[in-house]
Design an enzyme around this catalytic site. Structure first.
Site, short mmCIF file in Angstrom:
data_model
loop_
_atom_site.label_atom_id
_atom_site.label_comp_id
_atom_site.label_asym_id
_atom_site.label_seq_id
_atom_site.Cartn_x
_atom_site.Cartn_y
_atom_site.Cartn_z
N GLY A 167 0.82 -1.21 0.00
CA GLY A 167 0.00 0.00 0.00
C GLY A 167 0.84 1.25 0.00
O GLY A 167 0.52 2.23 -0.67
N HIS A 220 4.38 4.00 11.16
CA HIS A 220 3.36 3.04 10.70
C HIS A 220 2.90 2.09 11.80
O HIS A 220 1.89 1.41 11.65
CB HIS A 220 3.91 2.23 9.52
CG HIS A 220 4.05 3.07 8.29
ND1 HIS A 220 3.09 3.13 7.31
CD2 HIS A 220 5.02 3.94 7.91
CE1 HIS A 220 3.46 3.98 6.38
NE2 HIS A 220 4.63 4.48 6.71
N ARG A 236 10.69 -12.17 9.13
CA ARG A 236 11.66 -12.11 10.25
C ARG A 236 11.96 -13.48 10.86
O ARG A 236 12.09 -13.61 12.08
CB ARG A 236 11.11 -11.21 11.36
CG ARG A 236 10.82 -9.84 10.86
CD ARG A 236 10.21 -8.96 11.91
NE ARG A 236 9.63 -7.79 11.27
CZ ARG A 236 8.88 -6.90 11.85
NH1 ARG A 236 8.60 -7.00 13.13
NH2 ARG A 236 8.39 -5.88 11.19
N ASP A 240 -1.95 -3.52 16.53
CA ASP A 240 -1.60 -3.23 15.14
C ASP A 240 -1.69 -1.73 14.92
O ASP A 240 -2.66 -1.11 15.38
CB ASP A 240 -2.60 -3.93 14.19
CG ASP A 240 -1.92 -4.48 12.94
OD1 ASP A 240 -0.88 -3.93 12.55
OD2 ASP A 240 -2.45 -5.44 12.36
C1 GDG Z 1 2.68 -2.14 9.05
C2 GDG Z 1 1.93 -2.03 10.37
C3 GDG Z 1 0.11 -0.81 9.16
C4 GDG Z 1 -0.34 -10.01 2.88
N1 GDG Z 1 -0.30 -11.24 2.37
C5 GDG Z 1 -0.11 -11.12 1.05
C6 GDG Z 1 -0.04 -9.77 0.74
N2 GDG Z 1 -0.18 -9.10 1.91
C7 GDG Z 1 -0.20 -7.63 2.05
C8 GDG Z 1 -1.60 -7.16 2.36
C9 GDG Z 1 -1.33 -5.82 3.09
C10 GDG Z 1 0.05 -6.02 3.68
O1 GDG Z 1 0.60 -7.21 3.13
C11 GDG Z 1 0.01 -6.18 5.20
O2 GDG Z 1 -0.22 -4.92 5.76
P1 GDG Z 1 -0.73 -4.72 7.24
O3 GDG Z 1 -1.14 -3.31 7.41
O4 GDG Z 1 -1.86 -5.63 7.53
O5 GDG Z 1 0.47 -5.12 8.22
P2 GDG Z 1 2.08 -4.83 8.37
O6 GDG Z 1 2.85 -5.50 7.31
O7 GDG Z 1 2.41 -5.26 9.74
O8 GDG Z 1 2.27 -3.25 8.22
C12 GDG Z 1 0.43 -1.96 10.12
C13 GDG Z 1 1.00 -0.84 7.93
O9 GDG Z 1 2.37 -0.94 8.27
C14 GDG Z 1 0.79 0.40 7.07
O10 GDG Z 1 1.06 1.56 7.77
O11 GDG Z 1 -1.23 -0.94 8.74
O12 GDG Z 1 -0.27 -1.79 11.32
O13 GDG Z 1 2.23 -3.12 11.24
O14 GDG Z 1 -1.30 -4.77 2.16
O15 GDG Z 1 -2.30 -7.03 1.17
N3 GDG Z 1 0.13 -9.31 -0.51
C15 GDG Z 1 0.24 -10.25 -1.50
N4 GDG Z 1 0.19 -11.56 -1.25
C16 GDG Z 1 0.02 -12.04 -0.01
O16 GDG Z 1 0.00 -13.26 0.18
N5 GDG Z 1 0.37 -9.82 -2.75
#
Ligand code: GDG
Length: 724
Positions: free
Chosen positions: A30, A164, A310, A371
């Site tokens: 994102g 983040h 990690r 989170d």
């Molecule tokens: C940090 C903060 C905050 C997951 N599996 C696949 C895949 N993903 C992508 C999802 C989502 C991203 O990974 C995960 O984002 P999150 O926000 O849920 O979590 P963190 O990685 O911990 O991110 C969090 C973020 O930063 C932004 O500020 O929201 O709180 O910890 O976009 O779609 N993507 C693909 N295949 C997968 O199997 N292509």
């Protein structure tokens, strides 16, 4: 032309070693999408670690060239850097601390040194690209020291920071031995952004308590500039998810996957492998659901995607083993030949397949223990193009503040989560649509592009505010101008406030005695001009401290005056009616009894409640209570309640420094007037000054004065210059 530089630990690509060559794989995250609208424009650039160690200089040169084409520049990290800075300090100290997992925190001074070293490496890489007026936007917890490192070299650059992950309470921050340095590092930025109001409020409290920087409505008053702290909940690329979910390719996957799980309700969970995501707790809740509801056997399955992350860090290895064990247990206990309760994937999927999982699932179970935001839940909502489906969301995710139409759960309350799943499974179609519609409308409006825009607009706003203040700064040029005007003058008068202007604050006000340097300055000035010390202090202290000096004094904000020709006698400038004091003192005493460290100071025309020595936080709280209590009483007595620097003062409104200064100048033609002060009581002086006067406020607060000056040190420099 100034440009924008995005900085994050990882570049939005992955560098892979394949067949003796390096390959780049763009990241579809994102952040990469949202910031793509910035870094791909003009001269802009993204700086970060490409995610692999490269030691060979030739290979490095090749990578630099290739990344240059993609508008990126690498920061190369050694194996040691990765172990100590990334896996060590970032992921074993800051990550657990900021997610409230203090039991996993590692306190290793070598890791800290590596953190400082790598932040410096980033700083140097940026300095190679940055000009003095560029905008630099730093991202996340791996680079907390970077804003201040940059500020030291580029004092005028526009520096922003976004965190983040959560920002925890002061109680957690203070456990980190290097907390003060970390917070000071962040304060190099002009704008600091967090996902939620709670994160920003925790930051402001920590920076106030640990670094002594107070704030007013999110504006921190640093030594020479204001810093804004605000909440900017990050959005997703809504249209990308909504469109992908309708695409032919995704619909093909939906059909294909659907055949394998026909007739079953699907629960979806997607996370990076991380203890903050509450994965074991979620499996246990699903287990309990099956235990309690035999009728659901064969009818509900959980699709669980865990993205490797990690896995070199010990706590992550252990987590992986725990998840494997729990999934093994639930599947071995409940599986039948045509039903598997948990479909578990420890890998990531291409975007089209991810989109298919979102599209085909009935329920998304997003239950992190903590989170910062969580984008998965937002992506699920955006992908539900037919507006059916239910989101179960943890209250501990930043996203829960926005997505109030989800079923909100406490992830530690296992039965609560079980009940939420049960209710989601039986939620009527119309209710699903109503909730989904409202969440979609909000996510569409506040998408990632809007997030970037709002953040950047705010940054402009802060810079404009700063410029308004610095354009009034007493710099070398203004100092020269004041000196020239002073040298020409035949009749000059100087109104000098005492505390916070001529000398710094002391926890015990009686200890802020004038030092030798100050005595010398006042003595020298008094030979050239009429010097008036104009203070809120009582006449006895002021008289004692400046005894023998050839100056005028105004004490207690204008109640008393002592002219140099009056040798030793104080004259009452305002008649004092103090019949009101007994009532007010009683109330103030009640607040002193409840507040260790607080005390009352009695002046002729006022009563002052001091809280400088009170536990921080408690002092503010009590002051507010006392303020609202006194406000009503003040009306009856025709008094004024004023908030000062760690004091609350109640006084007669017609007595103030401005009135006293005006009286002092009456009947005399001055051709040089200078007034310097540092707080609201001096604003009365500034207001009373004639147009041609120089009025200067110490610090960078908004003021009626025509100039601001950085600190007591600069005030003394200016005064010394006048006598040189
Ligand atoms: C940090 C903060 C905050 C997951 N599996 C696949 C895949 N993903 C992508 C999802 C989502 C991203 O990974 C995960 O984002 P999150 O926000 O849920 O979590 P963190 O990685 O911990 O991110 C969090 C973020 O930063 C932004 O500020 O929201 O709180 O910890 O976009 O779609 N993507 C693909 N295949 C997968 O199997 N292509």
């Amino acid at each position: 032309m100034s440009k924008t530089i995005i900085v994050s630990n990882r570049l939005p690509i992955s560098l892979r070693h394949r067949n003796g060559r390096f390959e780049f794989k763009p990241s579809a995250g994102g952040l990469a999408t949202g910031l793509g609208s910035i870094y791909k424009e003009g001269e802009n650039i993204w700086i970060g670690w490409p995610g692999n160690t490269v030691d060979d200089p030739e290979q490095r040169a090749e990578i630099i060239l290739e990344l240059h084409e993609l508008k990126m520049a690498p920061v190369f990290l050694s194996k040691e850097d990765v172990e100590e800075f990334y896996e060590g300090f970032s992921n074993e100290t800051l990550w657990p601390a900021f997610h409230y997992f203090t039991q996993y925190m590692v306190y290793n001074p070598e890791h800290w040194e590596a953190y400082v070293r790598v932040n410096r490496k980033f700083c140097e890489a940026i300095l190679k690209k940055a000009g003095p007026d560029d905008t630099i936007w730093v991202h996340d917890y791996q680079l907390l020291l970077l804003p201040q490192m940059l500020r030291e070299v580029l004092p005028n650059a526009t520096i922003a920071f976004f965190q983040h992950i959560p920002f925890p309470s002061y109680e957690i921050i203070r456990m980190i031995p290097w907390r003060k340095e970390l917070l000071a590092g962040m304060c190099g930025a002009d704008l600091l952004g967090f996902h939620t109001y709670d994160d920003m409020r925790h930051f402001l409290s920590a920076v106030g308590r640990i670094n002594g920087l107070s704030n007013e409505s999110g504006y921190i008053q640093a030594e020479n500039r204001i810093i804004n702290v605000d909440s900017f909940p990050m959005g997703i690329d809504y249209d990308k998810f909504a469109n992908q979910a309708k695409s032919k390719k995704t619909l093909q996957f939906v059909e294909e996957f659907g055949k394998q799980v026909e007739g079953q309700k699907l629960l979806l969970t997607i996370d990076r492998l991380d203890y903050s995501k509450g994965i074991p707790q979620r499996i246990q809740a699903f287990n309990q659901l099956l235990e309690q509801n035999k009728d659901l056997h064969g009818k509900v399955s959980m699709i669980m995607i865990v993205v490797p992350s990690r896995d070199k860090v010990q706590s992550y290895k252990e987590l992986k083993e725990e998840i494997d064990l729990l999934v093994g247990r639930i599947n071995s206990e409940y599986s039948t030949l045509n039903w598997v309760p948990v479909h578990y994937f420890y890998r990531s999927f291409p975007f089209e397949e991810l989109s298919a999982f979102y599209n085909m699932s009935d329920i998304a179970l997003v239950t992190p223990l903590r989170d910062g935001m969580n984008l998965v839940c937002k992506e699920f909502v955006a992908s539900k193009t037919d507006q059916t489906g239910v989101l179960i969301l943890s209250e501990m995710a930043g996203a829960s503040k926005e997505l109030q139409d989800a079923i909100l759960v406490n992830p530690y309350d296992r039965q609560g989560v079980v009940d939420a799943i049960y209710n989601a499974l039986s939620m009527p179609h119309e209710e699903q649509v109503a909730r989904m519609k409202s969440m979609q409308a909000s996510l569409k409006k506040y998408d990632v592009f809007q997030w970037v825009k709002v953040f950047m607009d705010r940054l402009d706003h802060v810079k404009t505010k700063q410029e308004e203040l610095t354009s009034k700064d007493v710099d070398a040029k203004v100092m020269n101008e004041i000196q020239a005007s002073f040298n020409k003058a035949k009749k000059a008068i100087l109104f000098l406030d005492y505390d916070g202007t001529l000398t710094g604050f002391h926890t015990d006000p009686q200890k802020a005695v004038p030092d030798d340097e100050l005595r010398e300055i006042v003595k020298d000035l008094s030979k050239l001009a009429q010097v008036v010390i104009i203070s809120g202090r009582d006449k006895d202290t002021l008289g004692r401290w400046f005894e023998g000096q050839n100056i005028d004094m105004i004490a207690e904000h204008g109640v008393w005056v002592k002219k140099k020709e009056d040798k030793g006698d104080w004259e009452l400038y305002a008649d004092v009616e103090d019949g009101w004091k007994d009532d007010i003192r009683k109330v103030m005493e009640y607040y002193v009894l409840r507040t260790p460290g607080a005390f009352i100071e009695e002046k002729h025309h006022s009563l002052v409640w001091h809280y400088r020595k009170v536990e921080s936080g408690l002092g503010d709280l009590r002051m507010r209570e006392l303020f609202s209590h006194l406000k009503y009483m003040a009306r009856g007595h025709n008094l004024q309640v004023l908030e000062g620097n760690m004091v609350l003062e109640i006084k007669r409104p017609d007595i103030n420094k401005g009135r006293a200064a005006t009286a002092m100048m009456k009947g005399v033609e001055y051709d040089f007037i200078l007034a310097i002060g540092d707080d609201w009581t001096d604003e009365d002086t500034f207001k009373a000054m004639p147009k041609n006067a120089y009025s200067i406020r110490v610090g960078y607060a908004y003021t009626q004065a025509n100039f601001n000056i950085k600190s007591v040190k600069q005030v003394r420099q200016l005064l010394q210059k006048l006598t040189s």
